[in-house]
Design a protein around this motif. Sequence first.
Motif, PDB file in Angstrom:
ATOM      1  N   LEU A   1      29.875  25.010  23.671  1.00 56.10           N
ATOM      2  CA  LEU A   1      29.243  23.699  23.257  1.00 56.10           C
ATOM      3  C   LEU A   1      29.545  22.436  24.211  1.00 56.10           C
ATOM      4  CD1 LEU A   1      29.317  24.111  19.344  1.00 56.10           C
ATOM      5  CD2 LEU A   1      27.574  24.904  21.182  1.00 56.10           C
ATOM      6  N   ASP A   2      30.786  22.483  24.730  1.00 54.36           N
ATOM      7  CA  ASP A   2      31.304  21.344  25.513  1.00 54.36           C
ATOM      8  C   ASP A   2      30.680  21.086  26.853  1.00 54.36           C
ATOM      9  OD1 ASP A   2      32.595  23.256  26.109  1.00 54.36           O
ATOM     10  OD2 ASP A   2      34.520  22.357  26.504  1.00 54.36           O
ATOM     11  N   LEU A   3      29.910  22.164  27.215  1.00 52.68           N
ATOM     12  CA  LEU A   3      29.503  22.377  28.781  1.00 52.68           C
ATOM     13  C   LEU A   3      28.869  21.065  29.051  1.00 52.68           C
ATOM     14  CD1 LEU A   3      28.162  25.818  29.324  1.00 52.68           C
ATOM     15  CD2 LEU A   3      30.374  25.019  30.371  1.00 52.68           C
ATOM     16  N   PRO A   4      29.197  20.214  30.232  1.00 55.96           N
ATOM     17  CA  PRO A   4      28.442  19.261  30.645  1.00 55.96           C
ATOM     18  C   PRO A   4      27.444  19.321  31.450  1.00 55.96           C
ATOM     19  CG  PRO A   4      30.479  19.327  32.063  1.00 55.96           C
ATOM     20  CD  PRO A   4      30.347  20.537  31.030  1.00 55.96           C
ATOM     21  N   PHE A   5      26.147  18.644  31.084  1.00 53.74           N
ATOM     22  CA  PHE A   5      24.870  18.764  32.110  1.00 53.74           C
ATOM     23  C   PHE A   5      24.493  17.312  32.077  1.00 53.74           C
ATOM     24  CE2 PHE A   5      25.315  22.991  30.149  1.00 53.74           C
ATOM     25  CZ  PHE A   5      25.042  23.717  31.512  1.00 53.74           C
ATOM     26  N   THR A   6      23.488  17.455  32.912  1.00 58.28           N
ATOM     27  CA  THR A   6      22.449  16.049  33.250  1.00 58.28           C
ATOM     28  C   THR A   6      21.222  16.604  32.824  1.00 58.28           C
ATOM     29  OG1 THR A   6      24.021  15.255  35.142  1.00 58.28           O
ATOM     30  CG2 THR A   6      21.981  14.400  34.933  1.00 58.28           C
ATOM     31  N   ASP A   7      20.488  15.680  32.251  1.00 54.18           N
ATOM     32  CA  ASP A   7      19.169  16.038  31.560  1.00 54.18           C
ATOM     33  C   ASP A   7      18.190  15.431  32.985  1.00 54.18           C
ATOM     34  OD1 ASP A   7      18.475  13.152  31.253  1.00 54.18           O
ATOM     35  OD2 ASP A   7      18.331  13.210  29.287  1.00 54.18           O
ATOM     36  N   GLN A   8      16.856  15.689  32.576  1.00 51.23           N
ATOM     37  CA  GLN A   8      15.736  15.145  33.590  1.00 51.23           C
ATOM     38  C   GLN A   8      15.694  13.773  33.858  1.00 51.23           C
ATOM     39  OE1 GLN A   8      15.285  16.627  30.380  1.00 51.23           O
ATOM     40  NE2 GLN A   8      14.757  14.763  29.518  1.00 51.23           N
ATOM     41  N   ASP A   9      15.980  12.906  32.891  1.00 50.89           N
ATOM     42  CA  ASP A   9      16.232  11.531  33.305  1.00 50.89           C
ATOM     43  C   ASP A   9      17.558  11.071  33.636  1.00 50.89           C
ATOM     44  OD1 ASP A   9      13.619  11.262  32.145  1.00 50.89           O
ATOM     45  OD2 ASP A   9      14.288  11.435  30.103  1.00 50.89           O
TER      46      ASP A   9
ATOM     47  N   ARG B   1      20.765  11.355  32.374  1.00 48.91           N
ATOM     48  CA  ARG B   1      21.719  11.289  31.142  1.00 48.91           C
ATOM     49  C   ARG B   1      22.590  12.146  31.033  1.00 48.91           C
ATOM     50  NH1 ARG B   1      16.680   9.166  28.100  1.00 48.91           N
ATOM     51  NH2 ARG B   1      16.385  11.347  27.601  1.00 48.91           N
ATOM     52  N   LYS B   2      23.796  11.954  30.964  1.00 51.97           N
ATOM     53  CA  LYS B   2      24.832  12.845  30.858  1.00 51.97           C
ATOM     54  C   LYS B   2      25.011  13.310  29.632  1.00 51.97           C
ATOM     55  CE  LYS B   2      26.419  12.046  35.019  1.00 51.97           C
ATOM     56  NZ  LYS B   2      26.240  13.273  35.943  1.00 51.97           N
ATOM     57  N   VAL B   3      24.809  14.628  29.216  1.00 46.96           N
ATOM     58  CA  VAL B   3      24.751  15.314  28.115  1.00 46.96           C
ATOM     59  C   VAL B   3      25.610  16.562  27.727  1.00 46.96           C
ATOM     60  CG1 VAL B   3      22.337  14.596  27.656  1.00 46.96           C
ATOM     61  CG2 VAL B   3      22.906  16.793  28.780  1.00 46.96           C
ATOM     62  N   ARG B   4      25.967  17.230  26.732  1.00 48.81           N
ATOM     63  CA  ARG B   4      26.445  18.384  26.683  1.00 48.81           C
ATOM     64  C   ARG B   4      25.436  19.467  25.820  1.00 48.81           C
ATOM     65  NH1 ARG B   4      31.752  18.124  27.768  1.00 48.81           N
ATOM     66  NH2 ARG B   4      32.539  16.000  28.219  1.00 48.81           N
ATOM     67  N   LEU B   5      25.971  20.567  25.990  1.00 53.32           N
ATOM     68  CA  LEU B   5      25.219  21.592  25.471  1.00 53.32           C
ATOM     69  C   LEU B   5      24.936  21.571  23.993  1.00 53.32           C
ATOM     70  CD1 LEU B   5      23.042  24.157  26.551  1.00 53.32           C
ATOM     71  CD2 LEU B   5      25.302  25.574  26.283  1.00 53.32           C
ATOM     72  N   GLY B   6      26.131  21.388  23.573  1.00 50.84           N
ATOM     73  CA  GLY B   6      26.119  21.123  21.890  1.00 50.84           C
ATOM     74  C   GLY B   6      25.193  20.316  21.376  1.00 50.84           C
TER      75      GLY B   6
ATOM     76  N   GLU C   1      28.291  23.705  39.603  1.00 50.14           N
ATOM     77  CA  GLU C   1      28.444  25.394  39.782  1.00 50.14           C
ATOM     78  C   GLU C   1      29.355  25.793  38.811  1.00 50.14           C
ATOM     79  OE1 GLU C   1      30.040  28.348  43.252  1.00 50.14           O
ATOM     80  OE2 GLU C   1      29.731  26.501  43.481  1.00 50.14           O
ATOM     81  N   THR C   2      30.255  25.168  38.391  1.00 47.81           N
ATOM     82  CA  THR C   2      31.297  25.590  37.197  1.00 47.81           C
ATOM     83  C   THR C   2      30.565  25.841  35.946  1.00 47.81           C
ATOM     84  OG1 THR C   2      33.114  24.474  38.422  1.00 47.81           O
ATOM     85  CG2 THR C   2      33.427  25.094  36.070  1.00 47.81           C
ATOM     86  N   ALA C   3      29.845  24.659  35.478  1.00 53.04           N
ATOM     87  CA  ALA C   3      29.120  24.777  34.269  1.00 53.04           C
ATOM     88  C   ALA C   3      28.155  25.734  34.157  1.00 53.04           C
ATOM     89  CB  ALA C   3      28.607  23.562  34.066  1.00 53.04           C
ATOM     90  N   ILE C   4      27.277  25.841  35.325  1.00 55.60           N
ATOM     91  CA  ILE C   4      26.258  26.926  35.300  1.00 55.60           C
ATOM     92  C   ILE C   4      26.927  28.281  35.154  1.00 55.60           C
ATOM     93  CG2 ILE C   4      24.414  28.209  36.739  1.00 55.60           C
ATOM     94  CD1 ILE C   4      24.049  25.242  37.968  1.00 55.60           C
ATOM     95  N   GLU C   5      27.930  28.588  35.947  1.00 48.58           N
ATOM     96  CA  GLU C   5      28.747  29.809  36.225  1.00 48.58           C
ATOM     97  C   GLU C   5      29.271  30.271  34.641  1.00 48.58           C
ATOM     98  OE1 GLU C   5      32.294  32.310  38.469  1.00 48.58           O
ATOM     99  OE2 GLU C   5      31.231  30.406  39.206  1.00 48.58           O
ATOM    100  N   ARG C   6      29.825  29.221  33.920  1.00 51.09           N
ATOM    101  CA  ARG C   6      30.463  29.452  32.724  1.00 51.09           C
ATOM    102  C   ARG C   6      29.415  30.069  31.651  1.00 51.09           C
ATOM    103  NH1 ARG C   6      33.876  25.142  29.306  1.00 51.09           N
ATOM    104  NH2 ARG C   6      34.657  26.478  27.787  1.00 51.09           N
ATOM    105  N   LEU C   7      28.178  29.300  31.863  1.00 54.74           N
ATOM    106  CA  LEU C   7      27.172  29.506  30.786  1.00 54.74           C
ATOM    107  C   LEU C   7      26.801  30.856  31.283  1.00 54.74           C
ATOM    108  CD1 LEU C   7      25.218  28.805  28.448  1.00 54.74           C
ATOM    109  CD2 LEU C   7      23.946  27.648  30.012  1.00 54.74           C
TER     110      LEU C   7
ATOM    111  N   VAL D   1      15.635  24.996  25.370  1.00 56.18           N
ATOM    112  CA  VAL D   1      16.527  24.135  26.153  1.00 56.18           C
ATOM    113  C   VAL D   1      16.611  24.973  27.449  1.00 56.18           C
ATOM    114  CG1 VAL D   1      18.934  23.568  26.871  1.00 56.18           C
ATOM    115  CG2 VAL D   1      18.121  23.442  24.655  1.00 56.18           C
ATOM    116  N   THR D   2      16.154  24.345  28.697  1.00 57.52           N
ATOM    117  CA  THR D   2      16.038  25.081  29.881  1.00 57.52           C
ATOM    118  C   THR D   2      17.249  24.583  30.859  1.00 57.52           C
ATOM    119  OG1 THR D   2      13.838  25.474  29.884  1.00 57.52           O
ATOM    120  CG2 THR D   2      14.741  25.451  32.099  1.00 57.52           C
ATOM    121  N   VAL D   3      17.955  25.362  31.472  1.00 59.25           N
ATOM    122  CA  VAL D   3      19.090  25.126  32.350  1.00 59.25           C
ATOM    123  C   VAL D   3      18.745  25.485  33.751  1.00 59.25           C
ATOM    124  CG1 VAL D   3      21.536  25.367  32.819  1.00 59.25           C
ATOM    125  CG2 VAL D   3      20.621  24.874  30.582  1.00 59.25           C
TER     126      VAL D   3
END
Length: 288
Positions: A56-64, A66-71, A159-165, A118-120
């Motif tokens: 749930l703590d994986l960091p991502f960036t949304d389409q706008d 913004r820094k978000v987390r999967l959770g 790459e780290t976040a994607i690979e972990r997910l 949710v699309t990654v």
Amino acid sequence: MKRMPVHPGTLLIGALLALCLTAAGLVPGRLEAHTLQDEKLPNVGVDEKPGAQVPLDLPFTDQDGRKVRLGDYLTGGPVILTLNYYSCPTLCPLIFRNLSDTIIAIKGLLPGKDYRIVTVSIDQEETTAMARAKSGETWRMLPGLANPERNWPFLLGTETAIERLTKTVGMRYVRLEKNNYAHPSVILVLTPAGKVARYLYGIEQRPADLKLALLEAADGKIGGSPFLNQVLLYCYHYDPIGKKYALAAVNVMKIGGGAVLLLMGVLLFSLWRRDKGGAETRGKKTGG
């Protein structure tokens, strides 16, 4: 050394063979490239991990941007998780279109109210502009989707976040060349707590399968009637061989048998009441 004469027929056969190999794409240079790609394709697939907890703590960036987390998107209802990439020329757009059509066809469950999507992107090189373009294109297919940036975000990651997910959920894919990936056609349904509940395969999902997967992930606690949801889940089960939900004949027979016994009980009780009432009436007439 005296050279042996070459028969014209041999030359003709050789020329025809070379022509056939060229037409089939089996010239030496192409044969090597074809083989290399074939060697990569067995690495594409899914190692199912039901019950796996996505980080749930994986960091991502949304389409706008913004820094978000999967959770942030696992706050209440189940989630449909898709792992695609936004520059995909054919397969991913078809998956998005078919998923949108399936969502529209599902009766009794509403995206944003009962569940989220949710699309990654699996391509760490993709940009916010690409995610914004793909999200806008997809949201237009669901005109009734409220707060689409919240209820169907398109995320970018390192790459780290994607690979972990992807490793957590068991998805295997390979990069064939720049902006070209081979990946399985699968969507995942997560529980409200972020655990893998179901894998649904193919470029198109049956509305009934997706609805049942969402109800199953939420333990029937979404939609209009929790009681009817439990009845539905009792009557259907997931077939791991056919990779879809099928009618559970034994359970349906149990319900049918129970209904017959209940009706017989009601009928016998009614007959008993009628006979009892008739006997009392006859007794009163005799006594009088």
